[in-house]
Scaffold this active site. Structure first.
Site, PDB file in Angstrom:
ATOM      1  CG  ASP A   1      -2.330   0.937  -3.026  1.00 14.60           C
ATOM      2  OD1 ASP A   1      -1.119   1.233  -2.942  1.00 14.60           O
ATOM      3  OD2 ASP A   1      -3.181   1.388  -2.241  1.00 14.60           O
ATOM      4  CG  ASN A   2      -1.728   4.350  -4.433  1.00 18.15           C
ATOM      5  OD1 ASN A   2      -2.823   3.995  -4.011  1.00 18.15           O
ATOM      6  ND2 ASN A   2      -0.780   4.790  -3.625  1.00 18.15           N
TER       7      ASN A   2
ATOM      8  CE  LYS B   1      -2.494   7.773  -1.280  1.00 14.57           C
ATOM      9  NZ  LYS B   1      -2.505   7.179   0.071  1.00 14.57           N
TER      10      LYS B   1
ATOM     11  CG  HIS C   1      -9.975   1.278   1.067  1.00 16.58           C
ATOM     12  ND1 HIS C   1      -8.955   2.178   0.894  1.00 16.58           N
ATOM     13  CD2 HIS C   1     -11.054   1.986   1.501  1.00 16.58           C
ATOM     14  CE1 HIS C   1      -9.392   3.384   1.211  1.00 16.58           C
ATOM     15  NE2 HIS C   1     -10.648   3.292   1.591  1.00 16.58           N
TER      16      HIS C   1
ATOM     17  NE  ARG D   1      -5.981  -0.938  -1.763  1.00 20.40           N
ATOM     18  CZ  ARG D   1      -5.121  -1.516  -0.939  1.00 20.40           C
ATOM     19  NH1 ARG D   1      -5.441  -2.638  -0.330  1.00 20.40           N
ATOM     20  NH2 ARG D   1      -3.947  -0.984  -0.720  1.00 20.40           N
TER      21      ARG D   1
ATOM     22  CE  LYS E   1      -6.251   0.521   2.216  1.00 23.33           C
ATOM     23  NZ  LYS E   1      -5.345   1.664   2.112  1.00 23.33           N
TER      24      LYS E   1
ATOM     25  CG  ASP F   1      -2.043   0.951   1.153  1.00 27.13           C
ATOM     26  OD1 ASP F   1      -1.854   2.018   0.554  1.00 27.13           O
ATOM     27  OD2 ASP F   1      -3.122   0.652   1.677  1.00 27.13           O
ATOM     28  CG  ASP F   2       0.016   4.802   0.004  1.00 29.54           C
ATOM     29  OD1 ASP F   2      -0.782   4.537  -0.915  1.00 29.54           O
ATOM     30  OD2 ASP F   2      -0.271   5.546   0.964  1.00 29.54           O
TER      31      ASP F   2
ATOM     32  CB  SER G   1      -6.850   3.807   4.600  1.00 27.37           C
ATOM     33  OG  SER G   1      -6.790   3.591   3.216  1.00 27.37           O
TER      34      SER G   1
ATOM     35  CB  CYS H   1      -6.401   3.265  -1.633  1.00 27.81           C
ATOM     36  SG  CYS H   1      -6.510   1.736  -0.770  1.00 27.81           S
TER      37      CYS H   1
ATOM     38  CG  HIS I   1      -2.008   3.995   3.790  1.00 22.73           C
ATOM     39  ND1 HIS I   1      -2.338   4.871   4.797  1.00 22.73           N
ATOM     40  CD2 HIS I   1      -2.761   4.343   2.713  1.00 22.73           C
ATOM     41  CE1 HIS I   1      -3.247   5.716   4.342  1.00 22.73           C
ATOM     42  NE2 HIS I   1      -3.525   5.421   3.080  1.00 22.73           N
TER      43      HIS I   1
END
Lengths: 484, 484
Positions: A303-304, A324, A154, A99, A152, A55-56, A177, A95, A251
């Site tokens: 994810d990004n 991001k 989301h 996803r 996670k 994540d991130d 998140s 996010c 994240h």
């Protein structure tokens, strides 16, 4: 490139393991017809799939992507034993839409899992992944897969949106998140202070549809995810399984267990990433120890891009521009590593274009499951890249921010119709004509090439038009709020 | 880390090759006393050394350092079979001083091979490497090495400064940069137009002390260097040799042979780098084919960071700040790859700090040659890093621009006393107090940490003072001009 000697080596290794097959006949068959690809000697059993989603995490954050101080020995080893991708994309720079695309094989603009006004789902959101979408888990259920989601989610926290209602037999993790449900939240529920103390957050930890801890003990979240993932693999090893493992970190707010806290030369961000790296190593080791490695495709990505405005608690996009929230490469191009001993050749670098949506189509194709034909699927089969049998099936990419198309890539060329820096760094700026970059010569998007390649914009314009004709307006799931 | 199983594997491999030694006795000896390190079963014969030096290659320019479109399969393989360094430094952000430091093991400020007013040697320069300096080649001659230099020298083009007068038995190459002797030169002899046509330049190509072609055919320069290097290795394989191979490229003007021109996705810059990469592969293959690999340490690096103002014809420093000409990390931190099958463990990432000057001390130490004791030598033995026997002997680094100390690194901390962007991008700016960065947490030097680590500057100030006490003023070689 097809390497016959390596293929033969694997073929013989596999042959030696297949005692149930008439040996002589099989050997002759294999030597005459074997080719790299998803075919398996386990008869009709399709392979397992494990998708690990950070994540991130930024393009430049792994050792094998050139980071000097972030220590990721397990991911580096995964790349050395597998295939590292240079041009792997998420389908959104944030996010929830990212996803949604991975789970549906579709751009988020098609499922309504994006918005120009509310970029992700929040604890007050009433929307989530529509029932009409066929998730990757649902697709694989057709072929009898056992499916688990650890991490996670989301894609909606109300019951009807949970993983267990969307194709997963098992869920363990947090529904949104880890900076949401903050005790001092901003207007959208996001954290205002990033002081990583558990008591500042009220994020629920769930098993299936029950909340088992609130606030979730984020310090041990990566460890618990890892335990649950290993447990899932061991429990389900006799049948094909799909494990989707979307990590909570890096994240922010960043947490790490005692084993990692304060250990990384890269600071707290490094601690969190290094624990995720450890977790990846644990999963790969489990697959090896359980004898599943040669029948499991593992894919790692994020994810990004990195959350740059967070400075040292955000990651690095390496030489890519921005992060991001932006449709510059740094916002959507991700580390991508495929691992499947005996099937995906080790130590390879793949420069073909591919995306999270392609994972959807690829897994369903390899599993022999049906891909929905009553809707547009944006994912393409990336088997030619994985098994080195040909060029990428993908030559175009469409960069959306929310519901708006910002940029289009065709081959090495990328045209920006609108640019906007990462969150908190500036406003949107439209470009007419769009700014043209050549991502091969200039991967950092720093040299405008409009004058040099005057014909290219026409081609891109044509691709854009054809693409937009396939996009229908749908209701945004991200703009719906729970009535107070 | 010492890995006994790998060490044993290598020990047995070596054992099988050593037929001249009493086998049983040797086996017992090896199993009880063998440890990673430079000891060799070839008796007293010290190993060969090959140092390959790219020109203006950036930290982010290799596949194994994260570049997405520059294809460097040979250097990537060299790293996979050897050790890749994250914190390897050149001793100056430009050519002449950087090369002088590698050759002398000393900061250029000690040899006079730098200047605040004339940054490198030019065709009208009357200076060069002083006779009093003991070059790495001269040091290795003590132990009977045959020495060759193939490539761009740039330590003086008058006869007394040539490689053949400075410890090299053999020289083939160009005496200064490939943009000098330009038919439309600027005031210092540098190219004004970067149109890469051979006829625009008048650079001489030399064999030993003779000019054999003028202008040098730059299109085939990398190929010719490679042929000469291979010839040197084959001719001298019976005795220890030192081959110094400072490539002309990717310094602009960029040229590549027909085999590479127009082939790289990274454009002309990529063509030139990919040909250098090919050349590295040819050298490594020759060492393997001649049975020399296990007795040869090969080190690949670059003289300074990427020439950023040249845009697409300059390279990338990846996530590091700035490039050539600056004392930001991007100007002086370089790709560094060590390769020595059986001695340097394969696939390792080394985060210890080291430098080109350390190559000087390390090669002399491994060869058993004397290191000058009548002068300050800045190089330290990097054997502990290469053979994974301990931490780096280097904890400090001094970043000079010309004759002026701009920055000091101690551990992960770096203090900038003066900053100045790469050439053409801005002027010098002094800082009092200096700006403090933490290169572990923030390798991109973007977050000032003065307030957070208030004690560190005192330590750095102490190190700076102690260092400056060792620096004596000497005449600059770079400011002397040939009388017209």
């Amino acid at each position: 490139m097809n390497h016959p000697s390596v293929s033969l080596h694997y073929a013989i290794m596999r042959y030696l393991k297949c005692s149930e097959v008439g040996l002589s006949l099989f050997f002759v068959f294999f030597l005459t017809t074997w080719a790299p690809g998803p075919a398996s000697c386990e008869g009709d059993r399709p392979p397992n799939f494990v998708i690990i989603f950070a994540d991130d995490l930024g393009y430049g954050d792994l050792g094998c992507y050139g980071h000097p101080t972030l220590r990721t020995p397990n991911l580096d080893r995964m790349a050395a034993e597998g295939m590292r991708f240079t041009d792997f994309y998420s389908a959104a720079p944030v996010c929830t839409p990212s996803r949604a695309a991975l789970m549906t094989g579709r751009l988020p603009v098609r499922s309504g899992m994006c918005s120009d006004t509310r970029r992700v789902l929040f604890p007050d959101s009433a929307g989530g992944i529509p029932e009409s979408e066929v998730t990757l888990a649902e697709g694989l259920k057709q072929k009898g897969y056992t499916t688990g989601c650890v991490g996670k989610w989301h894609l909606g926290h109300l019951p009807q949106f949970l993983p267990t209602r969307n194709g997963f037999d098992f869920y363990f993790g947090i529904p949104y998140s880890n900076d949401m449900d903050h005790l001092d939240s901003g207007p959208n529920g996001e954290a205002r202070s990033l002081n990583p103390k558990v008591e500042n957050f009220n994020v629920p930890l769930m098993r299936n549809e029950e909340i088992i801890q609130r606030p979730a003990d984020q310090t041990h979240l990566t460890q618990r995810y890892t335990e649950e993932a290993i447990g899932f693999i061991k429990k389900n090893k006799e049948k094909p399984f799909f494990l989707y493992m979307p990590h909570t970190f890096p994240h922010i707010p960043l947490f790490a267990s005692e084993d990692f806290l304060g250990k990384s030369p890269r600071g707290l961000y490094g601690d969190a990433v290094e624990e995720v790296d450890w977790s990846v190593g644990q999963v790969l080791d489990t697959l090896k120890n359980e004898g599943l490695a040669e029948n499991t495709l593992v894919f790692f990505t994020s994810d990004n891009g990195p959350w740059l405005i967070m400075k040292e608690t955000g990651g690095s996009a390496g030489l890519l521009r921005d992060g991001k929230g932006s449709t510059w490469e740094g916002g959507m191009r991700e580390p991508g590593i495929a691992w499947w001993p005996g099937k995906v050749k080790g130590g390879e670098l793949c420069r073909g274009m591919s995306s999270t949506m392609d994972l959807y189509t690829t897994c369903l194709t390899i599993a022999g499951a049906e891909i929905p034909t009553d809707r547009v699927i944006d994912g393409v089969d990336m088997s030619p890249l994985l098994f080195q049998t040909g060029p990428s099936n993908r030559d175009e990419y469409f960069y959306y921010r929310g519901q708006t198309l910002y940029a289009v890539r065709k081959g090495p060329f990328k045209a920006h119709y609108i640019t906007r820096p990462a969150y908190g760094r500036g406003e949107a700026e439209p470009h007419d004509p769009p700014i043209l970059y050549h991502l091969g010569i200039d991967p950092s998007e720093s040299i405008e090439m409009n004058d040099r390649f005057p014909e290219v914009l026409k081609e891109i314009e044509k691709a854009k038009k054809a693409h937009l004709e396939t996009v229908e307006e749908v209701e945004s799931q991200l703009e719906k709020r729970i009535e107070p």
